[in-house]
Design a protein around this motif. Sequence first.
Motif, short mmCIF file in Angstrom:
data_model
loop_
_atom_site.label_atom_id
_atom_site.label_comp_id
_atom_site.label_asym_id
_atom_site.label_seq_id
_atom_site.Cartn_x
_atom_site.Cartn_y
_atom_site.Cartn_z
N LEU A 78 55.54 25.63 72.51
CA LEU A 78 55.56 25.55 71.05
C LEU A 78 54.16 25.47 70.46
CD1 LEU A 78 58.64 23.26 70.29
CD2 LEU A 78 58.50 25.74 70.60
N SER A 79 53.20 24.97 71.21
CA SER A 79 51.83 24.94 70.69
C SER A 79 51.30 26.37 70.53
CB SER A 79 50.91 24.12 71.61
OG SER A 79 50.99 24.58 72.94
N PHE A 80 51.66 27.26 71.45
CA PHE A 80 51.29 28.67 71.34
C PHE A 80 51.94 29.29 70.11
CE2 PHE A 80 51.75 33.18 71.98
CZ PHE A 80 50.62 33.58 72.66
N VAL A 81 53.23 29.01 69.92
CA VAL A 81 53.96 29.54 68.76
C VAL A 81 53.32 29.07 67.46
CG1 VAL A 81 56.18 29.56 67.56
CG2 VAL A 81 56.12 29.72 70.05
N ALA A 82 52.93 27.80 67.41
CA ALA A 82 52.32 27.25 66.20
C ALA A 82 51.00 27.96 65.88
CB ALA A 82 52.08 25.75 66.37
N VAL A 83 50.21 28.23 66.90
CA VAL A 83 48.92 28.91 66.70
C VAL A 83 49.14 30.33 66.18
CG1 VAL A 83 46.91 29.87 67.87
CG2 VAL A 83 47.64 27.53 68.35
N MET A 84 50.07 31.07 66.79
CA MET A 84 50.34 32.43 66.34
C MET A 84 50.87 32.44 64.91
SD MET A 84 49.52 34.99 68.11
CE MET A 84 48.82 35.31 69.73
N SER A 85 51.71 31.48 64.58
CA SER A 85 52.23 31.39 63.23
C SER A 85 51.11 31.13 62.23
CB SER A 85 53.29 30.27 63.15
OG SER A 85 53.85 30.19 61.86
N TRP A 86 50.18 30.28 62.60
CA TRP A 86 49.03 29.96 61.74
C TRP A 86 48.14 31.19 61.56
CZ3 TRP A 86 47.83 26.06 58.59
CH2 TRP A 86 46.51 25.94 58.15
N ALA A 87 47.93 31.94 62.65
CA ALA A 87 47.10 33.15 62.57
C ALA A 87 47.74 34.19 61.65
CB ALA A 87 46.90 33.73 63.97
N LEU B 157 49.82 33.55 59.25
CA LEU B 157 49.74 33.02 57.89
C LEU B 157 48.39 33.37 57.28
CD1 LEU B 157 50.91 31.31 55.58
CD2 LEU B 157 49.95 29.29 56.71
N GLY B 158 47.33 33.27 58.08
CA GLY B 158 46.00 33.64 57.59
C GLY B 158 45.93 35.11 57.20
N ILE B 159 46.56 35.96 58.02
CA ILE B 159 46.59 37.38 57.69
C ILE B 159 47.34 37.61 56.39
CG2 ILE B 159 47.48 39.64 58.41
CD1 ILE B 159 47.03 38.76 61.30
N ALA B 160 48.50 36.97 56.25
CA ALA B 160 49.32 37.16 55.05
C ALA B 160 48.63 36.65 53.80
CB ALA B 160 50.65 36.44 55.22
N SER C 27 52.08 45.72 51.80
CA SER C 27 52.98 45.92 52.93
C SER C 27 52.55 45.12 54.15
CB SER C 27 53.05 47.41 53.29
OG SER C 27 51.76 47.92 53.57
N LEU C 28 51.24 45.02 54.37
CA LEU C 28 50.73 44.23 55.48
C LEU C 28 50.94 42.75 55.21
CD1 LEU C 28 49.30 43.99 58.17
CD2 LEU C 28 47.11 44.20 56.97
N VAL C 29 50.76 42.34 53.98
CA VAL C 29 50.98 40.95 53.60
C VAL C 29 52.44 40.56 53.87
CG1 VAL C 29 51.06 39.32 51.68
CG2 VAL C 29 49.15 40.94 51.86
N ILE C 30 53.36 41.44 53.47
CA ILE C 30 54.79 41.17 53.66
C ILE C 30 55.12 41.09 55.15
CG2 ILE C 30 57.11 42.10 53.35
CD1 ILE C 30 56.13 43.31 50.70
N ALA C 31 54.60 42.04 55.93
CA ALA C 31 54.89 42.05 57.36
C ALA C 31 54.36 40.80 58.05
CB ALA C 31 54.27 43.30 58.00
#
Length: 199
Positions: free
Chosen positions: A139-148, A150-153, A160-164
Amino acid sequence: IGYAVFQALPSQRTNPALRRIGPFTAIASACTGVWVLLFTNLHFTAAWLTILVLLGSLIAIEVLLGDAARSGKALWLVRVPFGVMLGWVSAAVILNTAQWLHTVVRWNGAPLTPLSWSLLLVAVALALGMVMGLVRRNLSFVAVMSWALLGIATYVQPQSLVIAAGLACGALAVLFVGELIAMRTGRLSLDLRGQQRWV
């Protein structure tokens, strides 16, 4: 620092899981410092190769840990730190590879457009997060990817990239919360082979 102190404790000196990952921990630590020096001095090819070795060592650590370090102090001082590091390095490898291809190889991404490549990278990040969450329960890996994501969005264009990126971030966030609740309520456990099963 927490891991360094924990693995050096007398009670942990014969811990088989820590002994298995020891050499790869040393490689990962060395690669981290070397990558910073190479990248900041614009040695992009060497930096790219170094971060690939770093990623490989972290994957080896994740595999060799197996089902160990999933509770107590070991969870927070071993599993979580390496999961976070694996998440950030995975994201960095994606970006580092794109930067290397553009800067060193001089490849403009043809025949795909920049937007298409950006969407592909978001898809790769989402897939990595899903695999690590559903298969490895990291889950720590999942949290990091989710944060990354979020930064992109938050900081990119076009829409379209923001939505994706936002949808991918949301999917990983739901996965994170769902598995966290499942573990807290005792509905998700591991069998002796490290596979998930619902009870």
